[in-house]
Enzyme design. Structure first.
Site, PDB file in Angstrom:
ATOM      1  N   ARG A  50       0.825  -1.210   0.000  1.00  0.00           N
ATOM      2  CA  ARG A  50       0.000   0.000   0.000  1.00  0.00           C
ATOM      3  C   ARG A  50       0.856   1.256   0.000  1.00  0.00           C
ATOM      4  O   ARG A  50       0.512   2.263  -0.626  1.00  0.00           O
ATOM      5  CB  ARG A  50      -0.957  -0.004   1.195  1.00  0.00           C
ATOM      6  N   ALA A  51       1.996   1.225   0.670  1.00  0.00           N
ATOM      7  CA  ALA A  51       2.864   2.402   0.722  1.00  0.00           C
ATOM      8  C   ALA A  51       3.359   2.780  -0.671  1.00  0.00           C
ATOM      9  O   ALA A  51       3.411   3.975  -1.022  1.00  0.00           O
ATOM     10  CB  ALA A  51       4.044   2.143   1.656  1.00  0.00           C
TER      11      ALA A  51
END
Length: 669
Positions: free
Chosen positions: A276-277
């Site tokens: 997700r980062a």
């Protein structure tokens, strides 16, 4: 971006404004978490964002804000195909109160009409109101777990599901999630923390001139709110136009392979979990380029995106300090700048090799541990700090471990958590009762059983069941609650012998980590010398407790009675503030009492106060050595609690397992 009374003296407000604006440009960035001390205009800045968002077109009369260009086919107010009239309205900012109920968040079904008529009479909740707008949660770290779970589901799926005994309603719920919090009041669950795309830290400036300007502007706003807002209207309109222009430019922004490699390399270098980062950084860098009026993502966009998207994703436990090492970030960006230097492969270990950049922390202990540890004398004991007589410098805590579960006996009714048994709105169904107030969890079998004997008298003629409000039954459920875990820690000279305090701090740190995972409040009382003190009043911030524990010095006599009396007073005050939350007192001591007149007798009388109040207690016996006096066990008997050794406190301890088996055998007998 402007606010009704801009707080120019807040450090980090520039980052906060930028993070909010980037989400206005690209809602796909995923929202903002604002961390900071109280009084730093966090809420003021967030509430100003809605005025900068472009207006949205909605289907006229739709309570779920369907887009007329692409209406939701499953909309409860639909179908909208073909769409009829539409209207334009400002983007909404919906506030979720910390104490909101589940029905207020997701909406509620009229169970009586659903059972009797088969009609899905649905009243939308805050998630429906926030669709295509902003959902703002002030003090988001204090949000109840069951509401956090609902937010996670809606944020992940872009939809909200409401189900009541086989009756189901679904509607779209895509919103910009913005939360503010004061870290002193506790941290967020990692699952929710990761859902926020960006995070910023804000703090008040210490410059007098800037603080004077804040006060001046606030007073000017209070005197003439309309006039003050009017003076900033022009700049606000200009920012709004810039947001619209950046949104239009966003699809044309190119994210090249070089920038993508920098993003991936940065996330790998900082060892963030999941992917997700990477995605958030890519979206943020693209929005930064559009905000700057460019169609190409540059290295500076990637760097700024990392500073906003990574700090909150690097925390492994609540004791880790948030933040990002900018030197390490620059090194990662430089090493993966996308430039190809040919076939050269210089030896990084050779003289002058590797481009001249040494590895961080090279050539010494990692993190500078040597400087942080107190010097030891010839006998291995820490030397005195030179302060009060007999006081020794603080020692570091031993490595924390997975602690054995400690719980309060009986069934409580406190705030939802994960420690002790309690009657809650969530958990396994144990029975039925008449609802007190609005019905939230229907017990279908009990409701049918209550209505069945009256069908003939009510003139039932068809297949449906004639249901009256008096027939409805609420499901009685049993789950888990969070407790107040009050640590009473002996910091006297006897605890410092044989480096015992390091093991004690490690044990307490392990229990603090367990308290964080079980959603408890914690407090810390310490005693040494001639008195006891409240090192930390009850709070949800376990990292604050860990910080106080780390700096705890030792030395002097053991005023055990003073520590118990001070803890008893803390519990008395806390019962007035939160009477439903039950307490668990954890006394960490070797049981010796040497402070004051008749110390042993006085400690016994103080301990019996806890037993008289029915307070659950555990004594962690820190006595060591070949000769043991068993004083901690005697103290546990006076408290009406149990005693465990440091070894038995470990969840994987053989001694603890044997003791548990013996205890179960005695109870069975």
């Amino acid at each position: 971006m402007t606010t009704p009374f801009p707080f120019t003296a807040v450090v980090g407000q520039d980052d906060l404004r930028l993070a909010l604006l980037l989400n206005a440009v690209s809602p796909a960035v995923g929202g903002v978490l604002v961390r900071g001390e109280k009084g730093t205009a966090k809420s003021t800045a967030v509430r100003a964002l809605s005025a900068l968002l472009p207006a949205v077109d909605v289907v006229a009369g739709c309570r779920f804000s369907c887009d007329p260009a692409a209406p939701d086919p499953a909309c409860p107010d639909g179908p909208h195909n073909p769409p009829g009239a539409f209207e334009s309205r400002p983007a909404r900012m919906v506030e979720l109160p910390v104490g909101a109920s589940e029905d207020r968040l997701v909406g509620a079904l009229d169970i009586e009409r659903a059972l009797a008529e088969g009609v899905k009479a649905f009243e939308p909740g805050l998630l429906a109101d926030a669709h295509r707008g902003i959902l703002y949660v002030d003090e988001v770290n204090l949000l109840h777990d069951h509401l956090v779970d609902l937010l996670l589901d809606a944020a992940a799926m872009g939809a909200s599901y409401v189900e009541r005994e086989g009756v189901s309603v679904r509607h779209a719920a895509r919103f910009l999630l913005v939360g503010t919090m004061n870290p002193e009041e506790g941290e967020l669950r990692p699952q929710l923390l990761d859902r926020f795309g960006l995070t910023v830290e804000v703090a008040a400036s210490r410059e007098p001139d800037q603080r004077v300007e804040v006060v001046r502007r606030r007073l000017a706003y209070d005197d003439d709110p309309a006039g003050f807002a009017g003076r900033w209207a022009g700049e606000e309109a200009a920012v709004r136009q810039r947001v619209v222009a950046a949104r239009a430019l966003l699809p044309s922004v190119r994210l090249g392979d070089g920038a993508l490699r920098q993003i991936a390399a940065t996330c790998a270098a900082f060892e963030v979990d999941g992917m997700r980062a990477d995605i958030v950084m890519a979206r943020t860098a693209t929005a930064l380029a559009a905000w700057a009026g460019r169609t190409e993502v540059l290295a500076e966009d990637v760097r700024r995106a990392a500073l906003l998207a990574l700090p909150h994703r690097r925390r492994r436990n609540p004791f880790d300090a948030p933040g990002l090492d900018e030197d390490k970030l620059d090194q990662a960006l430089e090493e993966f700048s996308g430039e190809d230097d040919g076939d050269e492969d210089p030896d990084p270990g050779g003289p002058g090799g590797g481009g001249g950049q040494p590895a961080p922390d090279d050539g010494g202990p990692q993190g500078g541990d040597t400087a942080a540890r107190p010097e030891a004398g010839a006998d291995g004991e820490p030397q005195t700090s030179g302060g009060t007589s007999g006081e020794q410098a603080p020692v570091r805590a031993a490595e924390p471990f997975r602690a054995k579960v400690l719980s309060v006996p009986g069934i409580g009714e406190g705030a939802a958590g994960r420690r002790s048994r309690a009657r809650t709105e969530h958990g396994r169904t144990t029975g039925a009762r008449r609802p007190r107030g609005a019905l939230t969890k229907l017990h279908l079998a009990a409701t049918v059983q209550a209505a069945a004997p009256h069908q003939r008298a009510r003139g039932r003629s068809g297949p449906g069941l004639v249901i009256r409000r008096d027939d409805l039954r609420q499901a009685a459920r049993e789950g888990r609650e969070g407790n107040l875990v009050l640590f009473v820690v002996d910091a006297s000279g006897s605890m410092a012998a044989r480096q015992r305090m390091s093991a004690v701090k490690g044990a307490v740190l392990s229990l603090l980590l367990d308290a964080y995972q079980r959603r408890d409040k914690v407090g810390l009382v310490t005693f040494r010398g001639a008195a006891a003190e409240v090192a930390l009043p009850p709070t949800s911030s376990v990292d604050a407790a860990a910080a106080r524990l780390e700096s705890l010095p030792t030395g002097g006599r053991t005023p055990l009675a003073a520590g118990l009396l001070r803890a008893h007073d803390v519990l008395r005050v806390e019962r007035l503030r939160d009477p439903a939350r039950r307490a668990l007192v954890v006394v960490v001591t070797d049981g010796r009492a040497t402070g004051g007149p008749e110390p042993v007798a006085l400690a016994g009388r103080a301990a019996r106060l806890f037993a008289a109040d029915g307070v659950a207690s555990v004594v962690v016996d820190c006595e060591s050595g070949p000769v043991r006096l068993g004083l901690a066990g005697q103290l546990a008997d006076e408290l009406g609690g149990t005693a465990v050794t440091l070894d038995e406190l470990r969840a994987d301890s053989i001694a603890g397992l044997v003791k548990d088996v013996q205890g179960r055998s005695r109870r069975a007998a």
